[in-house]
Design a protein around this motif. Structure first.
Motif, mmCIF file in Angstrom:
data_model
loop_
_atom_site.group_PDB
_atom_site.id
_atom_site.type_symbol
_atom_site.label_atom_id
_atom_site.label_comp_id
_atom_site.label_asym_id
_atom_site.label_seq_id
_atom_site.Cartn_x
_atom_site.Cartn_y
_atom_site.Cartn_z
ATOM 1 N N ALA A 24 0.855 -1.182 0.000
ATOM 2 C CA ALA A 24 0.000 0.000 0.000
ATOM 3 C C ALA A 24 0.890 1.230 0.000
ATOM 4 N N GLY A 25 0.543 2.209 -0.838
ATOM 5 C CA GLY A 25 1.314 3.449 -0.944
ATOM 6 C C GLY A 25 0.391 4.614 -1.219
ATOM 7 N N TYR A 26 0.965 5.794 -1.291
ATOM 8 C CA TYR A 26 0.168 7.023 -1.286
ATOM 9 C C TYR A 26 0.036 7.670 -2.660
ATOM 10 N N ILE A 27 -1.193 8.152 -2.918
ATOM 11 C CA ILE A 27 -1.490 8.767 -4.215
ATOM 12 C C ILE A 27 -1.895 10.236 -4.102
ATOM 13 N N GLY A 28 -1.917 10.800 -2.905
ATOM 14 C CA GLY A 28 -2.233 12.223 -2.784
ATOM 15 C C GLY A 28 -2.853 12.587 -1.456
ATOM 16 N N GLY A 29 -3.281 13.839 -1.388
ATOM 17 C CA GLY A 29 -3.838 14.382 -0.166
ATOM 18 C C GLY A 29 -2.752 15.049 0.639
ATOM 19 N N ASP A 30 -2.801 14.888 1.951
ATOM 20 C CA ASP A 30 -1.783 15.537 2.776
ATOM 21 C C ASP A 30 -0.683 14.574 3.210
ATOM 22 N N ALA A 59 -10.951 21.321 7.338
ATOM 23 C CA ALA A 59 -10.138 22.517 7.113
ATOM 24 C C ALA A 59 -10.726 23.353 5.979
ATOM 25 N N ALA A 60 -10.513 24.633 6.059
ATOM 26 C CA ALA A 60 -11.049 25.567 5.056
ATOM 27 C C ALA A 60 -10.576 25.187 3.656
ATOM 28 N N ASP A 95 -15.659 12.630 10.019
ATOM 29 C CA ASP A 95 -16.400 13.498 9.111
ATOM 30 C C ASP A 95 -17.164 12.622 8.114
ATOM 31 N N PRO A 96 -18.303 12.039 8.560
ATOM 32 C CA PRO A 96 -19.055 11.131 7.684
ATOM 33 C C PRO A 96 -19.503 11.772 6.369
ATOM 34 N N ALA A 97 -19.803 13.065 6.372
ATOM 35 C CA ALA A 97 -20.240 13.728 5.136
ATOM 36 C C ALA A 97 -19.104 13.757 4.114
ATOM 37 N N TYR A 98 -17.883 14.048 4.558
ATOM 38 C CA TYR A 98 -16.725 14.044 3.668
ATOM 39 C C TYR A 98 -16.506 12.633 3.113
#
Length: 176
Positions: A24-30, A59-60, A95-98
């Motif tokens: 498993a590796g990362y494809i984006g975000g923070d 976050a904004a 954050d269930p909506a997100y």
């Protein structure tokens, strides 16, 4: 017949990874590092699990739809086939909506959704109505799949974490 698959996940592709069925590796975000296609290709395991990280979706300026669209673009860039799982690493956020909006966009693009979080917070985001899977962090150091999970991260060291998943999940299979 194998009933479980062992994966490792890492911030950056390890030069000497552990023997495992999947990576498993990362494809984006923070995340601090987004894996390139060459980095994915450098890893020996058969199965792949791309992860998009968003530790603070409240976050904004953060949009679940925009995040999912960025994930979809990166999935295309690394060659992840439609139908395969993409994980959302929501860290400790609730954050269930997100999560629902991210899921809807990923599913509409033809990918399968998995929510990853601390075992204590995992079910608070409730993607269960979405048809997705759960991947919880429960660092006991003992290989196990926690109740309700499709996979559990059970150990961590300086280079990678170790995870166990139920066999038969629709992971990106490099040897279909």
């Amino acid at each position: 017949m194998t009933t479980e698959l062992i994966f490792y996940d890492a911030s950056v592709p390890p030069k000497n990874p552990p023997k495992a069925d999947g990576v498993a590796g990362y494809i984006g975000g923070d995340t601090p590092h987004v894996w390139t296609r060459a980095e994915w290709d450098s890893q020996p395991p058969r199965y792949r699990l791309p992860i998009f990280t968003r530790s603070d979706p409240a976050a904004a300026g953060i949009s679940a739809t925009a995040d999912a669209e960025a994930a979809i673009r990166q999935l295309g860039a690394i060659g992840a086939p439609k139908g395969s799982i993409v994980a959302l690493d929501s860290e400790t956020s609730i954050d269930p909506a997100y999560v629902k909006a991210f899921y809807n966009t990923i599913a509409a693009a033809g990918y399968t959704f998995m929510d990853y979080a601390s075992q204590d917070n995992l079910f608070a985001n409730d993607p269960s109505g979405t048809g997705g899977y759960y991947w919880g962090a429960d660092w006991t150091g003992r290989q196990h799949i926690a109740p309700g999970d499709s996979g559990t991260q059970y150990a961590s060291d300086a280079e990678w974490d170790l995870d166990v998943f139920r066999a038969g999940l629709p992971f990106w299979d490099t040897h279909p």
